[in-house]
Scaffold this motif. Structure first.
Motif, PDB file in Angstrom:
ATOM      1  N   LYS A 236      19.231  30.887  53.644  1.00 55.13           N
ATOM      2  CA  LYS A 236      19.119  29.407  53.955  1.00 55.13           C
ATOM      3  C   LYS A 236      20.738  28.772  53.562  1.00 55.13           C
ATOM      4  N   LEU A 237      21.686  28.778  54.525  1.00 53.74           N
ATOM      5  CA  LEU A 237      23.025  28.451  54.292  1.00 53.74           C
ATOM      6  C   LEU A 237      23.067  26.715  54.417  1.00 53.74           C
ATOM      7  N   GLN A 238      23.609  26.230  53.302  1.00 56.12           N
ATOM      8  CA  GLN A 238      23.703  24.867  53.333  1.00 56.12           C
ATOM      9  C   GLN A 238      25.204  24.355  52.831  1.00 56.12           C
ATOM     10  N   GLU A 239      25.539  23.123  53.267  1.00 54.83           N
ATOM     11  CA  GLU A 239      26.759  22.635  52.864  1.00 54.83           C
ATOM     12  C   GLU A 239      26.418  21.288  51.925  1.00 54.83           C
ATOM     13  N   THR A 240      27.440  21.406  50.896  1.00 60.77           N
ATOM     14  CA  THR A 240      27.456  20.007  50.082  1.00 60.77           C
ATOM     15  C   THR A 240      27.950  18.885  50.866  1.00 60.77           C
ATOM     16  N   LEU A 241      27.288  17.735  50.111  1.00 56.71           N
ATOM     17  CA  LEU A 241      27.579  16.519  50.767  1.00 56.71           C
ATOM     18  C   LEU A 241      28.874  15.863  50.537  1.00 56.71           C
ATOM     19  N   ARG A 242      29.908  16.177  51.362  1.00 56.07           N
ATOM     20  CA  ARG A 242      31.312  16.061  51.331  1.00 56.07           C
ATOM     21  C   ARG A 242      31.446  14.426  51.363  1.00 56.07           C
ATOM     22  N   GLY A 243      31.019  13.677  51.908  1.00 57.69           N
ATOM     23  CA  GLY A 243      31.223  12.258  52.041  1.00 57.69           C
ATOM     24  C   GLY A 243      30.040  11.657  53.007  1.00 57.69           C
ATOM     25  N   ILE A 244      30.518  10.218  53.129  1.00 54.54           N
ATOM     26  CA  ILE A 244      29.613   9.533  54.332  1.00 54.54           C
ATOM     27  C   ILE A 244      30.669   8.687  55.179  1.00 54.54           C
ATOM     28  N   GLN A 245      30.428   8.813  56.585  1.00 50.30           N
ATOM     29  CA  GLN A 245      31.194   8.218  57.560  1.00 50.30           C
ATOM     30  C   GLN A 245      30.585   6.933  57.988  1.00 50.30           C
ATOM     31  N   ILE A 260      25.072  -0.589  61.458  1.00 48.00           N
ATOM     32  CA  ILE A 260      26.206   0.270  60.905  1.00 48.00           C
ATOM     33  C   ILE A 260      25.512   1.874  60.863  1.00 48.00           C
ATOM     34  N   THR A 261      26.292   2.544  61.536  1.00 54.73           N
ATOM     35  CA  THR A 261      25.825   4.030  61.552  1.00 54.73           C
ATOM     36  C   THR A 261      26.447   4.905  60.457  1.00 54.73           C
ATOM     37  N   LEU A 262      25.773   5.462  59.704  1.00 54.32           N
ATOM     38  CA  LEU A 262      25.856   6.478  58.754  1.00 54.32           C
ATOM     39  C   LEU A 262      26.154   7.928  58.992  1.00 54.32           C
ATOM     40  N   ASN A 263      27.118   8.640  59.044  1.00 54.48           N
ATOM     41  CA  ASN A 263      27.349  10.090  59.439  1.00 54.48           C
ATOM     42  C   ASN A 263      27.491  10.612  57.999  1.00 54.48           C
ATOM     43  N   PHE A 264      26.417  11.680  57.861  1.00 55.89           N
ATOM     44  CA  PHE A 264      26.392  12.446  56.365  1.00 55.89           C
ATOM     45  C   PHE A 264      27.311  13.610  56.800  1.00 55.89           C
ATOM     46  N   ARG A 305      22.310 -14.290  56.596  1.00 57.37           N
ATOM     47  CA  ARG A 305      21.976 -15.755  56.804  1.00 57.37           C
ATOM     48  C   ARG A 305      23.050 -16.596  56.153  1.00 57.37           C
ATOM     49  N   ASP A 306      23.653 -16.124  55.237  1.00 68.12           N
ATOM     50  CA  ASP A 306      24.552 -17.080  54.475  1.00 68.12           C
ATOM     51  C   ASP A 306      26.025 -16.281  54.832  1.00 68.12           C
ATOM     52  N   PRO A 307      26.967 -16.974  55.012  1.00 71.16           N
ATOM     53  CA  PRO A 307      28.466 -16.524  55.071  1.00 71.16           C
ATOM     54  C   PRO A 307      29.202 -16.252  53.667  1.00 71.16           C
ATOM     55  N   GLY A 308      30.093 -15.348  53.743  1.00 69.71           N
ATOM     56  CA  GLY A 308      30.557 -14.735  52.647  1.00 69.71           C
ATOM     57  C   GLY A 308      31.162 -13.524  52.722  1.00 69.71           C
ATOM     58  N   ASP A 309      31.497 -12.880  51.692  1.00 67.40           N
ATOM     59  CA  ASP A 309      32.145 -11.622  51.517  1.00 67.40           C
ATOM     60  C   ASP A 309      31.093 -10.676  50.852  1.00 67.40           C
ATOM     61  N   TYR A 310      30.847  -9.617  51.485  1.00 71.15           N
ATOM     62  CA  TYR A 310      29.709  -8.688  50.938  1.00 71.15           C
ATOM     63  C   TYR A 310      30.373  -7.215  51.110  1.00 71.15           C
ATOM     64  N   CYS A 311      29.595  -6.301  50.407  1.00 68.28           N
ATOM     65  CA  CYS A 311      29.853  -4.979  50.239  1.00 68.28           C
ATOM     66  C   CYS A 311      28.630  -4.125  50.175  1.00 68.28           C
ATOM     67  N   PHE A 312      28.500  -3.312  51.193  1.00 74.28           N
ATOM     68  CA  PHE A 312      27.561  -2.373  51.440  1.00 74.28           C
ATOM     69  C   PHE A 312      27.779  -1.276  50.515  1.00 74.28           C
ATOM     70  N   GLN A 325      29.656   5.789  49.142  1.00 74.79           N
ATOM     71  CA  GLN A 325      30.361   5.028  49.720  1.00 74.79           C
ATOM     72  C   GLN A 325      30.164   3.603  49.981  1.00 74.79           C
ATOM     73  N   TYR A 326      31.325   2.994  50.362  1.00 72.22           N
ATOM     74  CA  TYR A 326      31.406   1.578  50.440  1.00 72.22           C
ATOM     75  C   TYR A 326      31.789   0.877  51.730  1.00 72.22           C
ATOM     76  N   HIS A 327      31.427  -0.187  52.138  1.00 74.87           N
ATOM     77  CA  HIS A 327      32.017  -1.044  53.343  1.00 74.87           C
ATOM     78  C   HIS A 327      31.888  -2.228  53.305  1.00 74.87           C
ATOM     79  N   ARG A 328      32.912  -2.922  53.190  1.00 73.52           N
ATOM     80  CA  ARG A 328      33.266  -4.354  53.048  1.00 73.52           C
ATOM     81  C   ARG A 328      33.035  -4.965  54.554  1.00 73.52           C
ATOM     82  N   ILE A 329      32.220  -6.221  54.505  1.00 75.94           N
ATOM     83  CA  ILE A 329      31.782  -7.018  55.739  1.00 75.94           C
ATOM     84  C   ILE A 329      32.224  -8.524  55.285  1.00 75.94           C
ATOM     85  N   GLN A 330      32.969  -9.267  56.073  1.00 75.79           N
ATOM     86  CA  GLN A 330      33.119 -10.899  55.958  1.00 75.79           C
ATOM     87  C   GLN A 330      32.218 -11.569  57.189  1.00 75.79           C
TER      88      GLN A 330
END
Length: 422
Positions: A236-245, A260-264, A305-312, A325-330
């Motif tokens: 069973k050949l696997q790949e390491t988790l190199r990142g999240i798009q 938001i779409t996460l591609n592994f 529900r509330d305005p502001g700066d957030y980070c996923f 991985q991180y994703h900033r949203i205003q």
């Protein structure tokens, strides 16, 4: 094959039943007999079988110093014994099988001077004999994974064939190896070890066909002898988790549904965990609820529900590795909220403008009515005024009268009410 084994086991039980059951000595029941073998083996190869007498209570009992007190008895037919060796508390025989099958070999121990006594211990082993080669296909990789038969893609694999030949039966044989790696790649070598690199993930089966050939110079068969064997191993050949798009908006309004779409970039299954934070910091264990994803893509849905700066903050891991991985949203206030207040304000402003225009027109109408009620001057004066211009007028009322006579007046918006005195 199963009826043959049952028949032979029945024969062993029948032979054991023929043993006389005389009064047992004091040693009976205190020891057990352990049997080991270096089988399985191919037909014609020599196999070693050893039986050892040991105490049942992990060695607190000691065996008699005189080994001649006990005798080992073997039943091995149809295997042919080629050698036998006795020690103080063990016995070893060498046998050869000329036909394939599963052969039971039985052994028991009795007192040397009491053939009519009950055995001190007994045991047996089933010896497989095959007409094919015996061995194992072993796959190794420098990177070890925490589950069996799993390996990394784009990393060299070492595939080896280990021939099981304890008696050195194939010492004069030459071997040919035909490899099939399950991804369309095939090769033939004279070496029992190859290196291969899988470039894609998936489950593959490595197949190997081994051909051994040598010249037999002894009876009963002389000439070129050949034996083959087919072996396989599942990988069973696997790949390491190199990142999240992360694919999604960075600016959104409140009360608006966000996707938001996460591609592994790695092999599923993947355990995903995410949480909204004011700052982009890694997630700690137990900080969010993990979700198992069986594919390489996953959608996250959320409504602010509330305005502001957030980070996923997103954490994903498979059984090989993990990544963050991180994703900033205003988040801005929704455009629907100012519109609710803008409509009443616009309505109020329109009403005020209409009222001002109404008052202005009303005042203008009243002034026009007053001009109509004035008496007309003489024709000569009018002519002079028309010729001399408005600069010679004595009073503003005279100027208004000339303008009215030359351009006419708009009809009044309402008729003036005349008052009569009786």
């Amino acid at each position: 094959m199963a009826p043959t084994v049952a028949l032979r086991l029945g024969r062993l039980l029948w032979l054991a039943g023929l043993l006389p059951w005389a009064p047992a000595p004091a040693a009976a029941g205190l020891y057990e007999l352990r049997v080991i073998t270096d089988g399985p083996a191919t037909t014609g190869a020599e196999v070693t079988i050893s039986a050892g007498l040991v105490a049942k209570d992990n060695g607190s009992l000691t065996l008699p110093a005189d080994a001649r007190l006990y005798r080992f008895h073997w039943i091995h037919s149809p295997l042919v014994v080629t050698g036998k060796k006795e020690k103080a508390s063990s016995s070893t025989i060498h046998v050869v099988g000329n036909v394939p099958g599963d052969f039971p070999v039985s052994v028991w121990v009795t007192a040397a001077d009491c053939w009519m006594c009950q055995p001190v211990a007994r045991s047996f082993v089933v010896l497989p004999i095959t007409e094919f080669l015996v061995g194992n296909l072993v796959v190794t990789q420098n990177t070890s994974l925490p589950w069996p038969s799993s390996y990394l893609t784009k990393t060299t694999l070492k595939v080896s064939f280990l021939l099981h030949d304890p008696s050195n039966f194939f010492k004069s044989a030459s071997f040919l190896y035909s490899w099939d790696f399950g991804d369309g790649t095939q090769m033939v070598t004279e070496d029992a070890m190859v290196y291969y690199n899988y470039s894609i993930i998936g489950t593959f089966t490595v197949k190997l066909k081994v051909v051994a050939e040598w010249e037999q110079v002894e009876a009963p068969t002389k000439g070129i002898v050949q034996k083959t064997g087919d072996f396989s191993a599942s990988l069973k050949l696997q790949e390491t988790l190199r990142g999240i798009q992360v694919l999604g908006p960075t600016l959104i309004q409140t009360f608006q549904k966000m996707i938001i779409t996460l591609n592994f970039l790695g092999s599923p299954p993947v355990t995903v965990c995410w949480r909204l934070k004011p700052e982009c910091l890694p997630l700690e264990e137990g900080e969010c609820h993990p979700v198992s994803v069986a594919t390489t893509a996953y959608n996250v849905t959320h409504t602010f529900r509330d305005p502001g700066d957030y980070c996923f903050s997103i954490r994903a891991e498979n059984v090989i590795s993990k990544t963050h991985q991180y994703h900033r949203i205003q988040v801005w206030p929704s455009s629907l909220q100012p519109a609710v207040f803008a409509f009443p304000c616009a309505t109020l402003i329109t009403m005020m403008l209409a009222f001002i225009m109404y008052v202005t027109l009303r005042n203008a109408t009243q002034q026009k009515d007053m001009v109509e009620n004035l008496e007309s001057p003489t024709g000569a004066r009018c002519c002079c005024q028309m010729c001399c211009g408005p600069f010679l007028l004595e009073t503003p009322s005279e100027y208004l009268e000339i303008v009215r006579e030359n351009h006419g007046l708009l009809p009044p918006l309402y008729k003036s009410v005349k008052t009569y005195t009786v």
